[in-house]
Design an enzyme around this catalytic site. Structure first.
Site, PDB file in Angstrom:
ATOM      1  CG  LEU A  97      11.501   2.605   6.823  1.00 17.18           C
ATOM      2  CD1 LEU A  97      12.100   3.762   7.438  1.00 17.18           C
ATOM      3  CD2 LEU A  97      12.398   1.505   5.576  1.00 17.18           C
ATOM      4  CG  ASP A  98       6.263   6.110   7.882  1.00 19.11           C
ATOM      5  OD1 ASP A  98       6.300   5.381   8.777  1.00 19.11           O
ATOM      6  OD2 ASP A  98       6.775   7.168   7.592  1.00 19.11           O
ATOM      7  N   PRO A  99       5.441   2.327   6.026  1.00 13.09           N
ATOM      8  CG  PRO A  99       2.515   1.163   6.355  1.00 13.09           C
ATOM      9  CD  PRO A  99       3.751   2.732   6.846  1.00 13.09           C
TER      10      PRO A  99
END
Length: 304
Positions: free
Chosen positions: A49-51
């Protein structure tokens, strides 16, 4: 044993922490934090999951890591906001604005275009993605100033709906398969409406059998006393396989599968063929695998 040795001792603990990943934390950092909180010998996650995204990050501990591929292949649900009027280099708020438009779509136009983004569609992944180009990560090449053009590829979008609409930002929810880039979806929806857009916020609400309803936060984990109380927040290994058919075995079959052996499935309702399933004995996961010609063939054996 010294105090330092006690602190560094890792536990062979297995199960899932269904984490609501906070904003501005990488998936790797989240796994490291959870692993430390539980003193787990082994940990991994099922789907990066993207930051800048929040939401469901299934973290596998111990033997649950063997079920990561099944969870990664599961259906995902995302809620995301599209900011209208500007495209960015990363297709989210992290990048620089690379194009702008004065066009602001009305609700009717937006709802009318959404059916074009359901079913099997072709999507060009963002330049800032983890996909590899000639052995290099696309985002590394993009950050180095190189022009990255990734090839379109088919993705599955089960459903997409409008949650709320405003002149500057709209919120949508999408149910999709593995490999879908929501940032690219937002970019393409905006372009289909004759404007520009990027993802302003992103929340993953479900991954396979894991949803917002059974998630925990880092703060909850930290506030719960270490030991049995914190361990009670770990979901069973079997939850990661909940979307697959379960076959219950008898003691003799279970013993054979535990040693990695193929077994003949007996009984009137025994399946003849299955691409993917899992077997259990007295509620415990034994193995995942397939059924061919009435025989269960284990691919991964769980030592629980």
């Amino acid at each position: 044993m010294s105090l330092n040795q006690q602190k560094s001792k890792k536990r062979a603990i297995s199960g899932w922490i269904v984490l609501n990943k906070p904003y501005d934390m990488t998936s790797t950092q989240a796994v490291g934090k959870v692993r430390w909180l539980f003193s787990a010998a082994k940990a991994g996650h099922a789907g990066t999951l993207d930051p800048l995204a929040t939401g469901i990050l299934p973290i596998a501990l111990g033997e649950a890591t063997k079920a990561v591929p099944q969870v990664q292949d599961g259906t995902k649900v995302y809620r995301f906001a599209i900011a209208w009027g500007s495209a960015t280099s990363t297709d989210d708020t992290e990048g620089e604005v690379v194009a702008a438009s004065d066009v602001r779509p009305d609700q009717g136009a937006l709802e009318a275009v959404l059916p074009r983004f359901t079913g099997t569609i072709m999507q060009r992944p963002p330049a800032f993605s983890a996909l590899k180009v000639d052995g290099e990560r696309a985002y590394d090449l993009a950050r180095a100033g190189e022009t990255v053009q990734l090839a379109e590829r088919p993705i599955e979008v089960e459903a997409i709906r409008l949650v709320s609409h405003g002149p500057e930002q709209s919120v949508l929810e999408v149910t999709c398969g593995k490999g879908t880039y929501v940032r690219a979806l937002a970019r393409d929806i905006a372009e289909a409406l004759g404007t520009r857009g990027h993802v302003a916020s992103l929340h993953r609400a479900a991954v396979g059998p894991f949803t917002d309803e059974n998630c925990v936060t880092i703060e909850q984990l930290e506030a719960t006393e270490a030991g049995p109380e914190r361990d009670a927040l770990i979901a069973p290994v079997s939850l990661g396989l909940a979307d697959l058919p379960e076959i219950r075995l008898d003691a003799g079959q279970a013993g054979a599968v535990a040693h990695g052996n193929t077994i003949l499935l007996t009984g009137a309702g025994a399946p003849v063929a299955m691409d993917e399933c899992w077997v259990s004995f007295k509620g415990k996961v034994l193995a995942s695998g397939s059924v061919e010609f009435g025989q269960f063939k284990p691919r991964r054996v769980f030592n629980l």
